[in-house]
Design a protein around this motif. Structure first.
Motif, short mmCIF file in Angstrom:
data_model
loop_
_atom_site.label_atom_id
_atom_site.label_comp_id
_atom_site.label_asym_id
_atom_site.label_seq_id
_atom_site.Cartn_x
_atom_site.Cartn_y
_atom_site.Cartn_z
N GLN A 52 0.84 -1.41 0.35
CA GLN A 52 0.17 -0.43 -0.14
C GLN A 52 0.89 1.48 -0.13
N ALA A 72 2.28 1.41 -3.91
CA ALA A 72 1.65 2.33 -4.69
C ALA A 72 1.08 3.57 -4.21
N ALA A 73 1.13 4.16 -2.69
CA ALA A 73 1.30 5.88 -2.69
C ALA A 73 2.63 6.73 -2.90
N ALA A 87 4.20 5.75 -5.26
CA ALA A 87 4.04 5.81 -6.94
C ALA A 87 3.20 7.30 -7.64
N THR A 88 1.70 7.11 -6.98
CA THR A 88 1.64 8.42 -7.44
C THR A 88 2.20 9.07 -7.49
N LEU A 89 3.39 9.39 -6.61
CA LEU A 89 4.04 10.99 -6.55
C LEU A 89 5.35 11.00 -8.01
N SER A 97 8.57 10.27 -8.56
CA SER A 97 9.18 9.17 -7.64
C SER A 97 10.19 10.07 -6.42
N ASP A 150 1.37 16.27 -0.56
CA ASP A 150 1.03 14.79 -0.74
C ASP A 150 0.27 13.78 0.40
N ARG A 188 -3.21 14.62 1.06
CA ARG A 188 -4.26 13.91 -0.42
C ARG A 188 -4.10 12.35 -0.18
N LEU A 189 -3.01 11.93 0.38
CA LEU A 189 -3.41 10.72 0.61
C LEU A 189 -3.27 9.51 2.05
#
Length: 161
Positions: free
Chosen positions: A78, A81-82, A84-86, A89, A96, A99-100
């Motif tokens: 998890q 995955a979080a 990877a949204t940045l 990287s 951030d 949001r996460l």
């Protein structure tokens, strides 16, 4: 003594990478954990000419993010995955994190509900002392095999094939 002080100052320069030992000490985490994070794709380092691991200074914030997310109860997949949204990287910022973490609220709510349910069951068990494999919802929750009787029934069934 002066040489040590000079080395410490030079390693804290903005562009100077951190060794795995320095990152470990600064982050308060074992070097083996850093190697594990790197193997899992959560952290990226480079190698010096001598083959030693080196990390950019912003790796400190990334490790802090990983540790905070673990404390929230997220699994490493998890967290990966979080991260990877940045974009590119990069290290997570305060925005951030906001949001996460908003996306993790339902997960936390579910864990809180599960803990409250556990607390209620625990209160009902005080004084019981049964620890029954058939009846105890704390010792053996959700047991479906108990209807087949006691003992290693599933094991015996598989060995008869």
């Amino acid at each position: 003594m002066l040489e040590v002080e000079v080395n410490l100052k030079s390693s804290s320069a903005a562009g100077t990478p951190l060794t795995i030992g320095q990152l470990s000490r600064r982050a308060g985490i074992a070097a083996s954990a850093l190697r594990f994070y790197e193997a899992e794709g959560l952290l990226a380092g480079t190698r010096s000419a001598g083959g030693h691991r080196q990390y950019p200074r912003h790796a400190l914030r990334r490790v802090a993010f990983i540790r905070a997310a673990q404390n929230v109860g997220l699994t490493l997949p998890q967290i990966k995955a979080a991260l990877a949204t940045l974009p590119d990287s990069r290290t997570p910022t305060k925005a951030d994190w906001a949001r996460l973490s908003a996306g993790w609220a339902p997960l936390l709510d579910a864990r809180i509900a599960a803990l409250q349910q556990l607390r209620e069951r625990l209160t009902g068990c005080i004084g019981c002392g049964c620890l029954s494999l058939k009846a105890c919802a704390l010792y053996n929750p959700g047991d479906q095999a108990c209807s087949q009787g006691s003992g290693a029934r599933l094991l015996r069934i598989e060995t008869q094939r």
